[in-house]
Design an enzyme around this catalytic site. Sequence first.
Site, PDB file in Angstrom:
ATOM      1  N   ASP A 174      -5.026  45.585 -77.091  1.00  0.00           N
ATOM      2  CA  ASP A 174      -4.904  44.715 -75.909  1.00  0.00           C
ATOM      3  C   ASP A 174      -3.529  44.055 -75.876  1.00  0.00           C
ATOM      4  O   ASP A 174      -2.862  44.010 -74.832  1.00  0.00           O
ATOM      5  CB  ASP A 174      -6.001  43.649 -75.930  1.00  0.00           C
ATOM      6  N   ARG A 219      -1.371  47.158 -57.297  1.00  0.00           N
ATOM      7  CA  ARG A 219      -1.431  46.085 -58.298  1.00  0.00           C
ATOM      8  C   ARG A 219      -1.804  46.611 -59.685  1.00  0.00           C
ATOM      9  O   ARG A 219      -1.833  45.850 -60.644  1.00  0.00           O
ATOM     10  CB  ARG A 219      -2.470  45.039 -57.901  1.00  0.00           C
TER      11      ARG A 219
END
Lengths: 254, 254
Positions: A174, A219
């Site tokens: 992450d 996005r």
Amino acid sequence: MIRTGGVQQMARGLCQIMGREISKGNFNTNIRQMTPRGTLQLPWSINSVRTMAPRDFSLPNSSWGSDMRRLYEHYNSQCEVETDDGEKKWGVWRRLPSYNRSLKYATGGVYLSKIIQSKARLFTRNIRAQGAGFEYVVFVNKQEQKCVCVFQAGHLLEGPPGHVHGGAIATMIDTVTGTHATYLSGPVMTANLNINYRSPISLGSTVLLTCSLDKKEGRKTFVSCQVTNTDSSKLHTEATGLFLSITMGHLLGG
Amino acid sequence: MIRTGGVQQMARGLCQIMGREISKGNFNTNIRQMTPRGTLQLPWSINSVRTMAPRDFSLPNSSWGSDMRRLYEHYNSQCEVETDDGEKKWGVWRRLPSYNRSLKYATGGVYLSKIIQSKARLFTRNIRAQGAGFEYVVFVNKQEQKCVCVFQAGHLLEGPPGHVHGGAIATMIDTVTGTHATYLSGPVMTANLNINYRSPISLGSTVLLTCSLDKKEGRKTFVSCQVTNTDSSKLHTEATGLFLSITMGHLLGG
């Protein structure tokens, strides 16, 4: 009223979200375009700004083993190169500094953690003892839209006996995929992580996380990541990450 | 040669892998069926076994807020029920104890961490200060094949400013889905985690992780997980986990 330069500096600092660090000079967006009223309201006085730099956790320390040091040197030596004229210039890689708060500082010496008081600490940098938790350094290559992280797993990251916890691996994935997405697209939030665990990682060992851009769609930024041993001959984990671009309003809870 | 009972006790302890805890009495497999030669070679002497129980991190402490305590009481009160005759018996829920090593102990008081010396600590229990890191307790419901975890996120788990790191959320998901898979299928390793982050979790807040079994196919156990606020009205994160059953040989590096 704060000067625009100061706000821009803070904006760069704010982009250290989700445990990601972006490099100096990569945040060119004018913050006034990012908030509805064109200004950012600051709940503190600029007078309290301290200019001393906080500790950069991405620099070598005595807990780093030979693999960690060798790989650090390999990439770090390509961050600055010397021309035939003896002048120094930026290389293809850039080392990203790393601090123990997501909202730690703004580049240029503005030290936000002294302004926004909190005992909160970045999850990956919350252990004081060197070598006990996550030891890592991230390098980005803008030309190749690639990012690598050299990661040495400390003894406090245990999952299965003698091996790194799946959650600690997910945390590094992450962190590094998010850092890469931020570097390429500006501020983002993680929307999805899909992680395949192929082979356990021994506690104390050093591994390499290599991230590349898959695609950008509006996005959305899609990044993939491979976790391998240091010579890339063994695949430990592979993952994809989907990140959504956000505005400064999102970042500040707007 | 160690007695079979001792080996079985150790086998129960060994099943605390990947940060998972299984409850006492759920590990009925005879360990002799799990290793090629029918015995398990132990690199230590049984004489060094200590019987004092280690700290159980799943019990309430002073850092727990009102939400954490209320939900703990809600499930804990259903772990033991009183019959009309005034006798006590097991309820539908079972609280799983939790220690700071994956290979901490074998049920029945055998304290393996004193046998297998290591400074390694379970990733989710590696912070000494109460309330600073992961505060959580897992309850399982065998009848409904369901599992819940009450999780209070400490200030050392920060990702985006004021919110929990995506890696810390992934860590809890891995821990709880893995615990559930282990409870249902015996020893397992995580093969895949697929996590969708819907809404950030505020630092310091308490959330509920609810896991259920999707299906079992041969060695594969599929578990799904939802992370919600305490009254389940807001979904923060949802995930699926795929777990592969492993043998004691795998566990011991065979």
